[in-house]
Enzyme design. Sequence first.
Site, PDB file in Angstrom:
ATOM      1  N   GLY A  31      11.955  -1.672  -4.592  1.00 17.92           N
ATOM      2  CA  GLY A  31      12.048  -1.088  -5.933  1.00 17.92           C
ATOM      3  C   GLY A  31      12.760  -2.003  -6.909  1.00 17.92           C
ATOM      4  O   GLY A  31      12.882  -3.206  -6.667  1.00 17.92           O
ATOM      5  N   HIS A  37       6.954  -8.391  -8.316  1.00 16.88           N
ATOM      6  CA  HIS A  37       6.344  -7.319  -7.512  1.00 16.88           C
ATOM      7  C   HIS A  37       4.940  -6.988  -8.010  1.00 16.88           C
ATOM      8  O   HIS A  37       4.019  -6.771  -7.220  1.00 16.88           O
ATOM      9  CB  HIS A  37       7.210  -6.059  -7.589  1.00 16.88           C
ATOM     10  CG  HIS A  37       8.606  -6.209  -7.064  1.00 16.88           C
ATOM     11  ND1 HIS A  37       9.714  -6.189  -7.874  1.00 16.88           N
ATOM     12  CD2 HIS A  37       9.082  -6.385  -5.808  1.00 16.88           C
ATOM     13  CE1 HIS A  37      10.805  -6.311  -7.147  1.00 16.88           C
ATOM     14  NE2 HIS A  37      10.457  -6.448  -5.883  1.00 16.88           N
ATOM     15  N   GLN A 148       6.502 -15.664  -1.805  1.00 17.42           N
ATOM     16  CA  GLN A 148       7.086 -16.939  -1.352  1.00 17.42           C
ATOM     17  C   GLN A 148       8.556 -17.024  -1.752  1.00 17.42           C
ATOM     18  O   GLN A 148       9.331 -17.769  -1.158  1.00 17.42           O
ATOM     19  CB  GLN A 148       6.318 -18.114  -1.964  1.00 17.42           C
ATOM     20  CG  GLN A 148       6.785 -19.455  -1.407  1.00 17.42           C
ATOM     21  CD  GLN A 148       6.391 -20.627  -2.266  1.00 17.42           C
ATOM     22  OE1 GLN A 148       5.249 -20.682  -2.736  1.00 17.42           O
ATOM     23  NE2 GLN A 148       7.306 -21.558  -2.480  1.00 17.42           N
ATOM     24  N   SER A 186      15.289  -8.642  -8.360  1.00 19.69           N
ATOM     25  CA  SER A 186      15.961  -7.393  -8.737  1.00 19.69           C
ATOM     26  C   SER A 186      17.444  -7.637  -8.960  1.00 19.69           C
ATOM     27  O   SER A 186      18.100  -6.919  -9.715  1.00 19.69           O
ATOM     28  CB  SER A 186      15.766  -6.351  -7.639  1.00 19.69           C
ATOM     29  OG  SER A 186      14.394  -6.174  -7.376  1.00 19.69           O
TER      30      SER A 186
HETATM   31  P1  AMP Z   1      12.212  -6.975  -2.703  1.00 19.18           P
HETATM   32  O1  AMP Z   1      11.946  -5.735  -3.507  1.00 19.18           O
HETATM   33  O2  AMP Z   1      13.209  -7.893  -3.327  1.00 19.18           O
HETATM   34  O3  AMP Z   1      12.459  -6.687  -1.251  1.00 19.18           O
HETATM   35  O4  AMP Z   1      10.853  -7.809  -2.747  1.00 19.18           O
HETATM   36  C1  AMP Z   1       9.632  -7.223  -2.356  1.00 19.18           C
HETATM   37  C2  AMP Z   1       8.592  -8.290  -2.278  1.00 19.18           C
HETATM   38  O5  AMP Z   1       8.440  -8.907  -3.558  1.00 19.18           O
HETATM   39  C3  AMP Z   1       8.970  -9.420  -1.297  1.00 19.18           C
HETATM   40  O6  AMP Z   1       7.814  -9.812  -0.578  1.00 19.18           O
HETATM   41  C4  AMP Z   1       9.450 -10.505  -2.214  1.00 19.18           C
HETATM   42  O7  AMP Z   1       9.297 -11.813  -1.685  1.00 19.18           O
HETATM   43  C5  AMP Z   1       8.533 -10.303  -3.414  1.00 19.18           C
HETATM   44  N1  AMP Z   1       9.127 -10.913  -4.600  1.00 19.18           N
HETATM   45  C6  AMP Z   1      10.384 -10.736  -5.069  1.00 19.18           C
HETATM   46  N2  AMP Z   1      10.598 -11.508  -6.160  1.00 19.18           N
HETATM   47  C7  AMP Z   1       9.458 -12.195  -6.371  1.00 19.18           C
HETATM   48  C8  AMP Z   1       9.044 -13.181  -7.333  1.00 19.18           C
HETATM   49  N3  AMP Z   1       9.876 -13.608  -8.287  1.00 19.18           N
HETATM   50  N4  AMP Z   1       7.799 -13.659  -7.260  1.00 19.18           N
HETATM   51  C9  AMP Z   1       6.943 -13.250  -6.271  1.00 19.18           C
HETATM   52  N5  AMP Z   1       7.264 -12.335  -5.340  1.00 19.18           N
HETATM   53  C10 AMP Z   1       8.504 -11.816  -5.377  1.00 19.18           C
END
Ligand code: AMP
Length: 282
Positions: A31, A37, A148, A186
């Site tokens: 979230g 995302h 990535q 986030s």
């Molecule tokens: P999180 O909500 O931080 O657990 O991230 C969920 C997914 O979004 C994970 O696969 C992250 O690698 C991806 N994600 C987070 N930030 C980015 C970004 N700046 N660019 C691309 N994917 C992202």
Amino acid sequence: MLVETSPSATRREVRTARQQGLSIGCVPTMGALHAGHVSLIDAARQQCDFVVATIFVNPTQFGPGEDFLKYPRTLDADLEMCRVAGANLVFTPPVTAMYADSAQTIVRVTKLAQVLEGAHRPGHFDGVSTVVTKLFNTTEPDRAYFGQKDYQQQLIIRQMAADLDQPVEIVTCPIIREPDGLAMSSRNRYLSPHDRQLASRIFQALKLAEQLAAESPLPPTEIAWAMTNHLNSVDGIAVQYAVIADPVTLEPLADRSDSAVALIAAKIGATRLIDNQILRFR
Ligand code: AMP
């Protein structure tokens, strides 16, 4: 767009979609959604017929003293972003629906999860691989989408899916960045205006590494030193690691090779950020 909080209702909806002949894409998130995302949801929409986004701040991947309790929770805005992005279902379970008090099972990837993030955040990847397995079991996706941005995480998920014969294709999507290069996260919303400015040095250090790899004869160890130096040359940044590693095994590279990845973790004030960049040597 359907919104479900129960694993069984989610599985039912996904199975109904599959019975209609639709392919399933899963986008796991915690979230506090941003354009990074959304890019994963976009990729899933392009490749799959029915897209499930999951929103779950997973307690088991936070260590003691980390930010589980104060992790940003913005469910209403997140649901709106998922709707606009075209997700078909959002699965957003409460902690009690994911972890029974009696639970005894963890999924652990060994070698890959012990270095870098794993070394600085003991137990973190056990939490990640366990919750992602549970999300795969609930959403039964054909493909699952990871950023990535969390380079080591996507490698670990790939390893886990292969080792456990999980019938899902892992898709890694490019890092989405702010105009000054800072990787969207986030956690960026924790940064004070001053720290937000400092944070762009992480991207600058990665660009420096990219340039030195492409244009100089320096070995990886010296390129890593140049990244550390760039980060340490101002007050307010505490480098946890700045390394050049093999892009598959994450072992530190001593010599120039076909490909490499530069990985950085640094604390800007109280906020811990990570970023990375694939390198090509000239
Ligand atoms: P999180 O909500 O931080 O657990 O991230 C969920 C997914 O979004 C994970 O696969 C992250 O690698 C991806 N994600 C987070 N930030 C980015 C970004 N700046 N660019 C691309 N994917 C992202």
